[in-house]
Design a protein around this motif. Structure first.
Motif, short mmCIF file in Angstrom:
data_model
loop_
_atom_site.label_atom_id
_atom_site.label_comp_id
_atom_site.label_asym_id
_atom_site.label_seq_id
_atom_site.Cartn_x
_atom_site.Cartn_y
_atom_site.Cartn_z
N THR A 330 38.08 37.93 50.53
CA THR A 330 38.09 38.67 49.06
C THR A 330 39.14 38.90 48.39
OG1 THR A 330 37.18 40.68 50.82
CG2 THR A 330 35.80 40.24 48.44
N ASP A 331 40.43 39.44 49.61
CA ASP A 331 41.98 39.87 49.08
C ASP A 331 42.20 39.03 48.43
OD1 ASP A 331 41.15 41.90 49.77
OD2 ASP A 331 42.46 42.36 51.61
N SER A 332 42.14 37.18 48.94
CA SER A 332 42.70 36.14 47.86
C SER A 332 42.13 36.20 46.41
CB SER A 332 42.17 34.83 48.22
OG SER A 332 42.80 35.29 50.00
N LEU A 333 40.92 36.55 46.05
CA LEU A 333 40.40 36.36 44.23
C LEU A 333 41.75 37.24 43.51
CD1 LEU A 333 36.18 37.20 46.05
CD2 LEU A 333 37.63 34.82 44.99
N VAL A 489 39.87 40.58 39.74
CA VAL A 489 38.64 39.42 40.43
C VAL A 489 38.13 40.03 38.93
CG1 VAL A 489 37.28 40.05 42.11
CG2 VAL A 489 37.23 37.50 41.14
N GLU A 490 36.80 39.06 38.39
CA GLU A 490 36.04 39.24 37.47
C GLU A 490 34.48 38.84 38.24
OE1 GLU A 490 36.33 38.56 33.54
OE2 GLU A 490 34.55 39.20 32.93
N ARG A 491 33.82 39.52 38.79
CA ARG A 491 32.43 38.58 39.05
C ARG A 491 31.21 39.86 38.50
NH1 ARG A 491 33.08 37.60 45.34
NH2 ARG A 491 32.11 36.21 44.18
N ASN A 492 29.72 40.27 39.41
CA ASN A 492 29.09 40.36 38.81
C ASN A 492 28.59 41.21 39.58
OD1 ASN A 492 26.66 38.25 40.11
ND2 ASN A 492 27.57 36.99 38.54
#
Ligand SMILES: *[C@@H]1O[C@H](CO)[C@@H](O)[C@H](O)[C@H]1NC(C)=O
Ligand SMILES: *[C@@H]1O[C@H](CO)[C@@H](O)[C@H](O)[C@H]1NC(C)=O
Ligand SMILES: *[C@@H]1O[C@H](CO)[C@@H](O)[C@H](O)[C@H]1NC(C)=O
Ligand SMILES: *[C@@H]1O[C@H](CO)[C@@H](O)[C@H](O)[C@H]1NC(C)=O
Ligand SMILES: *[C@@H]1O[C@H](CO)[C@@H](O)[C@H](O)[C@H]1NC(C)=O
Ligand SMILES: *[C@@H]1O[C@H](CO)[C@@H](O)[C@H](O)[C@H]1NC(C)=O
Ligand SMILES: *[C@@H]1O[C@H](CO)[C@@H](O)[C@H](O)[C@H]1NC(C)=O
Ligand SMILES: *[C@@H]1O[C@H](CO)[C@@H](O)[C@H](O)[C@H]1NC(C)=O
Ligand SMILES: *[C@@H]1O[C@H](CO)[C@@H](O)[C@H](O)[C@H]1NC(C)=O
Ligand SMILES: *[C@@H]1O[C@H](CO)[C@@H](O)[C@H](O)[C@H]1NC(C)=O
Length: 554
Positions: A330-333, A489-492
């Protein structure tokens, strides 16, 4: 004659030049299926008799029309997970939030346009636990003539991870609701519908066929109900290029981590020796639990030209509680944030909300121990109404919901410290009201109440930017100064870490009623959900469309 030829030539030429978007029609027949490959004789609910279900293929800007016919005895709805549904909330799908269910023998047409998104998403049933077997991939290709922002892979493969119960899933959730206790855990995890070669099972598992030197875009989806999953291929790193249908800055990683509802695209380069390599899917759980489906599911990557009976090259699997593996993923996103795909992070905030996530215990006279588990945001266990919230909003029907959802917890306590003495929750159907185009920040705070664990939260109708995350209690003085407002990061869907918090931001530029909930179905069932009501802006282009004529009735 010459003129006709010229006309044909012109039509042929103009087709790719002028036809930019298409209307794509799909038929979803909801039917029962029996399957022996899944080591069970039960029949289960599917779309078109397929498990996983059919893939929706479309391009950005296309309109998708899906006619759903319900031929089973259950009420059903379908959610197009991650599709923004601009002005088309009637097609979003969560039961009693944006629509009444499609009842047995009935049909409904979902009708939506794919705006400003490209990548992989999933569709799934959004009522009770039927999504366990009713789900499939959504592939959104870039607009015609627009390349990927990375070298085009030679081939594409869809990989859907799932969770399988030998018993009927509706019986599992009903039993839990009646007893007030946690539901039975699943029996296996699946890869494209195969549990892998488990004892007393005829399944040989899924095989990913590759050719030396070629590249593959893997479209990976976690369609499980309750389990966060690791995905790993022996001897091969994966290059992540997209998450939840938003491009990210590419990075290479050994192990992919996906919460239920999350999707990611990663490039696999077939650059190892010809042979067979293990693909492993294992669950993640970093909190103590009474029972947990810890089954590993396996599949095979097989190079073309592999001789018969090769030895499979194995890999180590992350331990069940491998928190560092989740964090390194998650930190790489990071959002790609290029000129073509800018990250439009809201920099000023109109509504700053703090949501504390708790699991509580309420009295229940009919339950096994006289109590039942409940879950709450700001101490409110959300109750679904008997008609849909969106209808109540659109037709201004009183008495269905109020718009006083609490922006803060009613009691401030050390969220990640000792739990409060009183574990009861309040309940109700309260929404939080937003003006069109207002900006929202939500800090989702995990707590130590009863069963602290990860909670993958999913927002309907929007993507959000993940501006911050951390362990312990959110510090409103110090933490915001560390927020990433440049390329988050952009996500849902994103997990609130066990004993920690996340901060997300979005712009409420889509009118309607939009669900926010934990995507672990067990917690949604316990009430870990709420909804936003977003008012229309000015004029028809900023308003919810009128409901379609075939909208199901309650
Ligand atoms: C599935 O199998 C069960 C038991 O073998 C049978 O009763 C049922 O009719 C079958 N259903 C379908 C849809 O084939
Ligand atoms: C889909 O919705 C559009 C309006 O957004 C409407 O014009 C069109 O007729 C609808 N199509 C179907 C098949 O319902
Ligand atoms: C749940 O598990 C218990 C214990 O194994 C079993 O007795 C029960 O039948 C299961 N319930 C369902 C719905 O499968
Ligand atoms: C998996 O869980 C079962 C109980 O559900 C337990 O007996 C077993 O030891 C666990 N296996 C591993 C590898 O943790
Ligand atoms: C909250 O509880 C944790 C765990 O017991 C403790 O480490 C921390 O110091 C507490 N924080 C405050 C502000 O009391
Ligand atoms: C939640 O509400 C119940 C019932 O009103 C109350 O007794 C309890 O103290 C509240 N708990 C928290 C953590 O706010
Ligand atoms: C909601 O709360 C009330 C008051 O505590 C309680 O009587 C009722 O059973 C609760 N409803 C549900 C569905 O939990
Ligand atoms: C929304 O607000 C932003 C910032 O105030 C503004 O730039 C934009 O034009 C607004 N959009 C609409 C559709 O009103
Ligand atoms: C809607 O149309 C108006 C007038 O053309 C324009 O000012 C506004 O920005 C548009 N809103 C959106 C969300 O596109
Ligand atoms: C199906 O939905 C209708 C409308 O909401 C409801 O009246 C009915 O009880 C539901 N049936 C089941 C089995 O839940």
């Amino acid at each position: 004659m010459k003129l006709r030829l010229l006309a044909i030539f012109l039509v042929a030429l103009s087709f790719p030049l002028f036809v930019h978007s298409l209307v794509r029609h799909y038929k979803f027949r909801v039917v029962l299926k029996n399957s022996t490959k899944l080591c069970s004789t039960k029949s289960f609910v599917t779309v078109n008799g397929k498990f996983p279900g059919p893939t929706l293929y479309a391009r950005e800007d296309d309109t998708v029309i899906v006619k759903v016919n319900n031929h089973v005895k259950y009420n059903i709805t379908i959610h197009w997970h991650g599709i923004k549904q601009l002005q088309t909330g009637w097609s979003d799908g969560p039961a009693y939030v944006t629509q009444c269910p499609i009842q047995p023998g009935q049909s409904y047409v979902y009708n939506f346009t794919l705006t400003g998104q490209r990548g992989t998403l999933l569709w799934h049933a959004h009522i009770t636990w039927l999504r366990a077997t009713m789900h499939g991939a959504i592939v959104i290709l870039p607009k015609r003539g627009i390349p990927y922002p990375f070298p085009k892979p030679d081939k594409e493969k869809i990989i859907i991870l799932g969770e399988w119960w030998k018993s009927d899933v509706e019986a599992v959730v009903n039993e839990a609701t009646n007893s007030g206790l946690p539901p039975n855990i699943s029996d296996a995890h699946t890869i494209n519908g195969h549990p892998g070669p488990v004892p007393s099972c005829t399944s040989h598992g899924y095989t990913l066929h590759v050719e030396s030197g070629k590249t593959y875009l893997l479209r990976i989806i976690n369609a499980a109900l309750n389990d966060e999953l690791f995905f790993k291929i022996a001897g091969h790193n994966l290059k992540v290029v997209e998450a939840d249908a938003s491009y990210v800055k590419p990075f290479e990683i050994e192990t992919i981590f996906l919460s239920p509802g999350q999707t990611t695209n990663a490039i696999l380069t077939a650059n190892q020796g010809v042979g067979k390599y293990l693909i492993a899917v294992t669950p993640f759980m970093d909190a103590p639990t009474i029972g947990f489906d810890n089954m590993t599911s396996i599949a095979t990557l097989r190079y073309k030209g592999t001789p018969p009976y090769p030895k499979t090259i194995l890999t180590t699997i992350p331990p069940l509680n491998a928190t560092p593996v989740t964090t390194s993923f998650t930190d790489s996103l990071r959002s790609l944030n290029s000129n073509s795909y800018p990250a439009k992070v809201p920099l000023t905030i109109d509504h700053s909300l703090f949501f504390a996530i708790t699991v509580g215990i309420n009295p229940c006279a009919t339950c096994a121990n006289g109590i039942k588990l409940a879950s709450a945001i700001n101490n409110l266990t959300f109750l679904l109404p008997t008609i849909s919230l969106l209808q109540a909003h659109y037709y201004n029907i009183k008495g269905v919901f109020t718009d006083d959802f609490p922006a803060y917890p009613p009691i401030i306590f050390n969220y990640t410290g000792t739990q409060p003495d009183n574990l009861q929750t309040n309940n109700g159907t309260k929404l939080y009201r937003l003006n069109f185009n207002s900006t929202v920040q939500i800090v989702l705070q995990g707590t130590a109440m009863i069963a602290p664990e990860n909670h993958p939260f999913h927002l309907h109708g929007y993507n959000f930017f993940v501006v911050g995350q951390g362990l312990g209690n959110f510090d409103p003085e110090k933490d915001p100064s560390r927020f990433n407002l440049v390329d988050p990061v952009e996500r849902n869907t994103l997990s609130v870490p066990n004993g920690g918090w996340i901060a997300i931001r979005f712009r409420a530029d889509n009118p309607g009623v939009w669900f926010l909930h934990c995507h672990l179905e067990v917690h949604t069932t316990w009430g870990l959900k709420m909804a936003f009501v977003v008012d229309n802006g000015r004029g028809p282009n900023e308003s919810l469309l009128p409901p379609p004529k075939d909208l199901p009735k309650c």
